[in-house]
Write a protein that holds these residues in place. Structure first.
Motif, PDB file in Angstrom:
ATOM      1  N   VAL A 116     -58.345 -14.167  11.149  1.00  0.00           N
ATOM      2  CA  VAL A 116     -59.044 -13.105  10.419  1.00  0.00           C
ATOM      3  C   VAL A 116     -60.211 -12.641  11.274  1.00  0.00           C
ATOM      4  O   VAL A 116     -61.014 -13.461  11.741  1.00  0.00           O
ATOM      5  CB  VAL A 116     -59.561 -13.611   9.056  1.00  0.00           C
ATOM      6  CG1 VAL A 116     -60.434 -12.552   8.382  1.00  0.00           C
ATOM      7  CG2 VAL A 116     -58.395 -13.990   8.152  1.00  0.00           C
ATOM      8  N   VAL A 117     -60.274 -11.329  11.498  1.00  0.00           N
ATOM      9  CA  VAL A 117     -61.414 -10.739  12.205  1.00  0.00           C
ATOM     10  C   VAL A 117     -62.494 -10.455  11.162  1.00  0.00           C
ATOM     11  O   VAL A 117     -62.299  -9.633  10.263  1.00  0.00           O
ATOM     12  CB  VAL A 117     -61.008  -9.448  12.939  1.00  0.00           C
ATOM     13  CG1 VAL A 117     -62.206  -8.872  13.695  1.00  0.00           C
ATOM     14  CG2 VAL A 117     -59.853  -9.722  13.904  1.00  0.00           C
ATOM     15  N   VAL A 118     -63.613 -11.134  11.279  1.00  0.00           N
ATOM     16  CA  VAL A 118     -64.647 -11.058  10.240  1.00  0.00           C
ATOM     17  C   VAL A 118     -65.176  -9.635  10.091  1.00  0.00           C
ATOM     18  O   VAL A 118     -65.462  -9.180   8.972  1.00  0.00           O
ATOM     19  CB  VAL A 118     -65.786 -12.043  10.563  1.00  0.00           C
ATOM     20  CG1 VAL A 118     -66.920 -11.909   9.548  1.00  0.00           C
ATOM     21  CG2 VAL A 118     -65.251 -13.469  10.574  1.00  0.00           C
ATOM     22  N   ASP A 119     -65.290  -8.903  11.191  1.00  0.00           N
ATOM     23  CA  ASP A 119     -65.822  -7.539  11.119  1.00  0.00           C
ATOM     24  C   ASP A 119     -64.917  -6.598  10.335  1.00  0.00           C
ATOM     25  O   ASP A 119     -65.356  -5.513   9.928  1.00  0.00           O
ATOM     26  CB  ASP A 119     -66.034  -6.984  12.528  1.00  0.00           C
ATOM     27  CG  ASP A 119     -67.229  -7.621  13.216  1.00  0.00           C
ATOM     28  OD1 ASP A 119     -68.053  -8.236  12.505  1.00  0.00           O
ATOM     29  OD2 ASP A 119     -67.343  -7.519  14.451  1.00  0.00           O
ATOM     30  N   GLU A 120     -63.661  -6.980  10.125  1.00  0.00           N
ATOM     31  CA  GLU A 120     -62.737  -6.133   9.367  1.00  0.00           C
ATOM     32  C   GLU A 120     -62.871  -6.344   7.861  1.00  0.00           C
ATOM     33  O   GLU A 120     -62.257  -5.613   7.081  1.00  0.00           O
ATOM     34  CB  GLU A 120     -61.300  -6.407   9.808  1.00  0.00           C
ATOM     35  CG  GLU A 120     -61.010  -5.990  11.252  1.00  0.00           C
ATOM     36  CD  GLU A 120     -59.596  -6.316  11.677  1.00  0.00           C
ATOM     37  OE1 GLU A 120     -58.864  -6.944  10.873  1.00  0.00           O
ATOM     38  OE2 GLU A 120     -59.210  -5.956  12.804  1.00  0.00           O
TER      39      GLU A 120
END
Length: 290
Positions: A116-120
């Motif tokens: 999971v890309v946190v910024d997304e």
């Protein structure tokens, strides 16, 4: 540049063979010279092969160093939550998706569902994830954890799994909320609301469930901090002999008894705090498999 080096090597080899051949002819005769001429191509081939091997080794070493630096940059600049079940090789494959020159897009990665890309994430989802991370980090940095007073196996396996499952759910919630927002941009008819409202309610319940999981992590972290405080009190208790000596010099018998009784009380407090922390950890049951 490589070709130039190869030509220089071949020229040097030919010149060396010519000199050696002349010396052999002068000293040993034409028979030895003929043998040397027959061996010359083999020697030259050996030199070329050795040159190629060294060139490839140098190139590979340079590529490995460059790739290692790029991976370190990704680790520093891209905030990821990854599936704790990933192998080391799979983790590197995930990191490589964020190195542009390799041409591997994150969206097309075979491991796309395992990070999971946190910024997304949406801002509320990121806030929940940061709360969960802070709780887990406070457990990992606690003194009771370092001194192995807690359930190490549970913490090492359960906490990363909890964090990963929370991140996955937050990603799904972010995507579904974006769909809801998009569907509500136009005119809202009764038919559309009849579809969207149950979906929004399901999303709300999911968010509430994830929030409860984060709060459970925070309660566990709070218990661990209480155990840490009791442990610090026990450490401070080790200095009691200094104060006992001080009271003995001042003939304070009552104060001496209070200090002695304090030790037994603190030991029980520490034991109870550690038990409470372990029990709180046991309530962190893993969610359904992804």
């Amino acid at each position: 540049m490589a070709k130039g080096s190869l030509y220089a090597l071949a020229s040097a080899g030919c010149a060396t063979l010519a000199v050696v051949g002349f010396v052999l002819y002068v000293n040993l005769g034409s028979g030895v010279l003929l043998l040397a001429l027959l061996m010359a191509p083999i020697v030259l081939c050996g030199l070329v092969v050795a040159h190629d091997v060294m060139t490839h080794r140098a190139a590979n070493a340079g590529e490995r160093l460059r790739l290692a630096r790029e991976r370190d940059r990704v680790r520093r600049t891209v905030d990821l939550v990854t599936d704790p079940a990933l192998t080391d090789v799979e983790r590197l494959a995930v990191i490589d998706c964020f190195i542009p020159r390799l041409g591997r897009k994150p969206a097309r990665s075979p491991y796309r569902d395992r990070f999971v890309v946190v910024d997304e994430l949406s801002p509320p989802s990121r806030a929940l994830l940061e709360r969960a991370r802070a709780a887990v980090m406070s457990v990992y940095t606690s003194q009771v954890m370092r001194r192995r007073l807690l359930d190490d196996l549970a913490n090492e396996s359960l906490l990363p799994r909890q964090l990963w499952e929370i991140a996955m759910l937050l990603r799904v919630q972010t995507h579904l909320q974006a769909e809801q927002d998009q569907a509500r941009e136009g005119r809202l008819t009764p038919e559309l609301l009849a579809v969207l409202e149950p979906q929004q309610e399901a999303l709300r319940r999911s968010v509430a469930s994830v929030t409860a999981r984060v709060e459970s992590l925070e309660r566990y972290a709070g218990r661990v901090q209480e155990a840490d405080a009791a442990l610090r009190a026990m450490d401070a208790l080790g200095n009691n002999h200094k104060y006992q000596a001080l009271l003995a010099h001042t003939d304070d018998a009552e104060g001496l008894r209070e200090l002695e009784n304090q030790g037994d009380t603190l030991q029980e407090t520490l034991a109870r705090s550690v038990r409470d922390a372990i029990e709180a950890g046991h309530t962190l049951q893993p969610g359904p498999p992804a």
